[in-house]
Design a protein around this motif. Structure first.
Motif, short mmCIF file in Angstrom:
data_model
loop_
_atom_site.label_atom_id
_atom_site.label_comp_id
_atom_site.label_asym_id
_atom_site.label_seq_id
_atom_site.Cartn_x
_atom_site.Cartn_y
_atom_site.Cartn_z
N ASN A 523 45.65 68.38 45.50
CA ASN A 523 45.50 68.79 44.10
C ASN A 523 44.40 67.96 43.41
O ASN A 523 44.42 66.72 43.45
CB ASN A 523 46.83 68.59 43.37
CG ASN A 523 46.77 69.12 41.95
OD1 ASN A 523 46.61 70.32 41.75
ND2 ASN A 523 46.89 68.23 40.97
N GLU A 524 43.45 68.65 42.80
CA GLU A 524 42.32 67.98 42.16
C GLU A 524 42.19 68.35 40.67
O GLU A 524 41.12 68.17 40.08
CB GLU A 524 41.02 68.34 42.89
CG GLU A 524 40.99 67.86 44.34
CD GLU A 524 39.79 68.39 45.11
OE1 GLU A 524 39.21 67.61 45.87
OE2 GLU A 524 39.44 69.57 44.92
N ASP A 525 43.27 68.87 40.12
CA ASP A 525 43.25 69.25 38.70
C ASP A 525 43.93 68.14 37.91
O ASP A 525 45.16 68.03 37.90
CB ASP A 525 43.98 70.57 38.51
CG ASP A 525 43.93 71.06 37.07
OD1 ASP A 525 43.40 70.33 36.22
OD2 ASP A 525 44.41 72.17 36.81
N PRO A 526 43.16 67.30 37.21
CA PRO A 526 43.77 66.16 36.50
C PRO A 526 44.68 66.57 35.35
O PRO A 526 45.52 65.79 34.91
CB PRO A 526 42.54 65.38 35.98
CG PRO A 526 41.45 66.40 35.90
CD PRO A 526 41.70 67.36 37.03
N GLY A 527 44.55 67.78 34.88
CA GLY A 527 45.38 68.22 33.75
C GLY A 527 46.63 68.97 34.17
O GLY A 527 47.36 69.47 33.32
N SER A 528 46.89 69.06 35.45
CA SER A 528 48.04 69.84 35.92
C SER A 528 49.32 69.01 35.92
O SER A 528 49.29 67.79 35.71
CB SER A 528 47.78 70.35 37.34
OG SER A 528 47.88 69.29 38.28
N ILE A 529 50.42 69.67 36.17
CA ILE A 529 51.68 68.95 36.37
C ILE A 529 51.54 68.08 37.62
O ILE A 529 50.69 68.35 38.49
CB ILE A 529 52.87 69.92 36.52
CG1 ILE A 529 52.68 70.85 37.73
CG2 ILE A 529 53.09 70.71 35.26
CD1 ILE A 529 53.88 71.71 38.03
N ASN A 530 52.37 67.05 37.74
CA ASN A 530 52.31 66.22 38.93
C ASN A 530 53.26 66.75 40.00
O ASN A 530 54.02 67.70 39.76
CB ASN A 530 52.58 64.76 38.61
CG ASN A 530 53.99 64.53 38.06
OD1 ASN A 530 54.96 65.11 38.53
ND2 ASN A 530 54.09 63.68 37.03
N ARG A 531 53.23 66.14 41.17
CA ARG A 531 54.01 66.66 42.30
C ARG A 531 55.51 66.59 42.03
O ARG A 531 56.25 67.52 42.37
CB ARG A 531 53.66 65.89 43.57
CG ARG A 531 54.29 66.49 44.82
CD ARG A 531 54.10 65.61 46.04
NE ARG A 531 52.68 65.34 46.25
CZ ARG A 531 52.22 64.44 47.11
NH1 ARG A 531 53.06 63.69 47.79
NH2 ARG A 531 50.92 64.27 47.27
N ASP A 532 55.98 65.50 41.46
CA ASP A 532 57.41 65.37 41.19
C ASP A 532 57.88 66.44 40.21
O ASP A 532 58.97 67.01 40.36
CB ASP A 532 57.73 63.98 40.64
CG ASP A 532 57.59 62.88 41.68
OD1 ASP A 532 57.61 63.22 42.89
OD2 ASP A 532 57.45 61.71 41.30
N GLU A 533 57.08 66.70 39.19
CA GLU A 533 57.44 67.74 38.22
C GLU A 533 57.46 69.11 38.88
O GLU A 533 58.34 69.94 38.61
CB GLU A 533 56.44 67.74 37.06
CG GLU A 533 56.54 66.50 36.17
CD GLU A 533 55.40 66.41 35.18
OE1 GLU A 533 55.58 65.77 34.13
OE2 GLU A 533 54.30 66.98 35.45
N LEU A 534 56.49 69.35 39.77
CA LEU A 534 56.44 70.62 40.48
C LEU A 534 57.66 70.83 41.35
O LEU A 534 58.32 71.88 41.28
CB LEU A 534 55.17 70.69 41.34
CG LEU A 534 55.09 71.87 42.32
CD1 LEU A 534 55.10 73.20 41.57
CD2 LEU A 534 53.86 71.74 43.21
N THR A 535 57.99 69.85 42.18
CA THR A 535 59.12 70.03 43.10
C THR A 535 60.44 70.14 42.33
O THR A 535 61.33 70.87 42.75
CB THR A 535 59.19 68.87 44.11
OG1 THR A 535 59.22 67.61 43.42
CG2 THR A 535 57.98 68.91 45.04
N ALA A 536 60.54 69.43 41.20
CA ALA A 536 61.76 69.53 40.39
C ALA A 536 61.91 70.93 39.83
O ALA A 536 63.01 71.51 39.82
CB ALA A 536 61.72 68.51 39.26
N GLU A 537 60.81 71.53 39.36
CA GLU A 537 60.88 72.89 38.82
C GLU A 537 61.16 73.91 39.93
O GLU A 537 61.91 74.86 39.71
CB GLU A 537 59.58 73.23 38.09
CG GLU A 537 59.39 72.48 36.78
CD GLU A 537 58.63 73.32 35.75
OE1 GLU A 537 58.90 74.54 35.65
OE2 GLU A 537 57.78 72.74 35.05
N LEU A 538 60.54 73.73 41.09
CA LEU A 538 60.81 74.64 42.20
C LEU A 538 62.27 74.57 42.61
O LEU A 538 62.90 75.60 42.90
CB LEU A 538 59.91 74.28 43.40
CG LEU A 538 58.42 74.55 43.23
CD1 LEU A 538 57.66 74.02 44.45
CD2 LEU A 538 58.14 76.04 43.04
#
Length: 599
Positions: A523-538
């Motif tokens: 992931n190279e988008d500095p303004g995106s959600i982070n990995r922990d936030e992503l996996t928690a939402e998934l």
């Protein structure tokens, strides 16, 4: 004393003893399995003399202190026999390390336990697992999130056969006529001929092993024509499958009346184990007795592996109790209990009385020793054929279009994008008109602030536009036009979340649903959600919902394999790393087949 050395007062272990299975490939298991096997051999030598002299189990003195409890999850067909041995052990005060042995047996299907272990095993609450086949142990062991498993041997066996109601069996020439697996596959031709049923090969080892043998036999007899013929047989079989082995037995005629035999909802024949036929015939009496055909090119076998669950965490007391109970299953009394329940010993040798009750008669080759179960890779290939041929799929392809996809693949003279597109087009040919496929691409800021855009909405491959173009044509055209985005970075996390929400919103009941994610970077988008936030939402989007796995494919040396694993794990999916994009279509198909079998 070694951790798994044999507990005291060990019974004899008759027959050939525990036949070793290849353990899951986990660190330290091979050495520990050798220690266990040595302990069992010592037990056989030490206990046989005692059993021969006394004719009873050497249980030892009266029980003192608290009992050691052993919890076993067992296949429903063998659970009653294990429960009987457990009850007798309790009544006779069998001991492990001076403490009474208290064994509790619950009935759990192989697919149920394998799925639980794949999710980490927290809901299993069992020390030992006895499924009907190593198929399930292999499936659970293939998941990175499963606890470690150690198979100590086998406790019983039973061959897989063609079971036919008596009137239909006579028409087929039973017992004189001998058939091959390939002929068995072609036996069912429609409602006016033999109606052949089976438990779902995606959920039943009996159905899956039989279908594997059919495919192997067809290859030997038909050569290149085998794939088409086996797929056709699978389609016919799919029309008459039941979820599990007990359910498929319920599809037999209730009696031998013309009305029941002529009922199109009733099956004349079933893919069934000898033990299941034995249990049915003893229960039902003469009216719907089954007669068995044993394939002339060799039967396959259910092998009942005795497996420690999370063996790295099981304490010495529990592991020695597990080994103690295994010796009780293998001694003379234990073998008698298993035989009374219709099982063969571990070595597969037929008991004429059991075979006759099950419906076996000479000259059917019921007394031939079954071969070993098919190889794991052959079983996986068959499951794949079944999934692709029978179970319709709905999935979205989400493809990385960042600038790094322009890099050349070593030895190919083509870019990652070009090789990826060719592989995806090749993979598309494996799916049917009823399968639903859509396509997204992603980089960074492709659509305003969005890192992604939809190229082709998800629809049936056979559906047509007003211009008579099929969905398959649209996807092929879209693949051809895809190109790396100059200076485009990898917007992996926001894309994954958006695509997953879209796939969840469009979830199709009755199909296998999945999101296939291909990326060659991190992931190279500095303004995106982070990995922990992503996996928690998934994880939140998946909780309590039907299975919708992410199949994450990390392409090339720069791909974030760790992120792919965590994304997949959050959705009970799978992650894969490939160096050559040409492997993508094969990886996707394999992953869909494996995930589809857990749906």
């Amino acid at each position: 004393m070694p951790r798994h050395s044999l507990p005291d007062n060990s019974g004899s272990h008759g027959g050939r003893g525990a036949r070793a299975l290849e353990p899951p490939r986990r660190a330290g298991n091979r050495r520990r399995t050798v220690m266990l096997a040595t302990a069992v051999v010592v037990a056989i030598a030490a206990g046989t003399a005692v059993a021969a002299q006394t004719g009873v189990l050497p249980f030892g003195g009266s029980c003192e202190g608290d009992a050691v409890e052993l919890r076993i999850a067992a296949s429903p067909d063998i659970a009653p026999a294990l429960r009987t041995v457990a009850d007798e052990a309790r009544e006779n005060e069998a001991k492990s390390d001076g403490r009474c042995l208290d064994v509790r047996v619950s009935e759990r299907t192989g697919t149920e336990v394998a799925d639980t272990l794949t999710r980490g095993g927290d809901d299993l609450d069992s020390d030992v697992w006895v499924p009907d086949s190593k198929v399930w142990v292999d499936r659970a062991s293939s998941s990175a999130g499963a606890p470690s498993l150690e198979t100590l041997g086998n406790v019983a066996s039973t061959p897989v056969t063609l079971a036919v109601v008596r009137p239909a069996a006579k028409k087929l020439g039973w017992p004189e006529r001998k058939i091959s697996w390939a002929k068995m596959a072609s036996s069912s031709k429609g409602d006016d001929e033999l109606r052949l049923g089976s438990a779902d090969p995606a959920r039943s080892a009996t159905g899956l092993l039989a279908l594997t043998q059919m495919q192997s036999s067809a290859v030997k007899e038909e050569g290149k024509k085998a794939e088409t013929k086996t797929a056709a047989a699978a389609k016919r079989l799919a029309e008459r499958t039941a979820p599990g082995d007990s359910q498929v037995v319920a599809t037999l005629p209730r009696d031998a009346s013309r009305a029941e035999l002529g009922n199109p909802q009733r099956n004349h024949a079933l893919i069934l184990s000898e033990q299941a036929a034995y249990a049915h015939n003893k229960r039902e009496g003469d009216s719907t007795d089954l007669r068995l055909f044993y394939p002339k090119d060799g039967t396959t076998v259910l092998d009942y592996p005795y497996t420690l669950v999370d063996d790295q965490k099981v304490d010495t007391e529990k592991s020695r109790a597990a080994l103690r109970f295994q010796t009780l299953l293998g001694d003379a009394k234990g073998r008698q209990v298993l035989s009374r329940n219709g099982f063969r010993p571990v070595n597969g040798k037929a008991d004429p009385a059991v075979a006759r009750e099950a419906g076996g008669r000479e000259p059917q080759p019921f007394d031939e020793i079954p071969g070993d179960p098919p190889r794991t890779k052959d079983v996986s290939a068959t499951l794949g054929m079944w999934t692709i041929t029978v179970q319709s799929a709905r999935f979205m392809l989400v493809v990385d279009a960042s600038a790094s996809m322009a890099q050349e693949v070593p030895g190919r003279g083509q870019s990652r994008m070009d090789v990826t597109k060719a592989s995806l087009i090749q993979g598309l040919s494996q799916f049917t008109p009823d399968d639903e496929v859509g396509l997204w691409e992603f980089s960074t800021r492709l659509d305003g602030k969005r890192d992604y855009r939809e190229l082709v909405p998800t629809k049936r491959l056979g559906s047509r536009t007003s211009g008579n173009e099929t969905q398959r044509d649209r996807l092929t055209g879209a693949f051809g036009k895809m190109a790396p985005i100059p200076e485009g970075a990898t917007g992996l996390y926001d894309t994954t979340l958006a695509a997953y929400k879209k796939a969840r919103d469009g979830y199709a009941q009755g199909k296998f649903n999945a999101l296939v994610l291909l990326t060659d970077g991190a992931n190279e988008d500095p303004g995106s959600i982070n990995r922990d936030e992503l996996t928690a939402e998934l994880d939140e989007l998946s909780e309590g919902k039907p299975l919708l796995p992410v199949i994450a494919v990390a392409v090339g040396p720069d791909a974030d394999e760790k992120a792919a694993k965590e994304i997949a794990k959050a959705t009970n999916g799978s992650s894969h790393q490939v160096d050559d994009p040409a492997q993508i279509h094969a990886v996707i198909l394999k992953a869909i087949m494996a995930a589809g079998s857990r749906d």
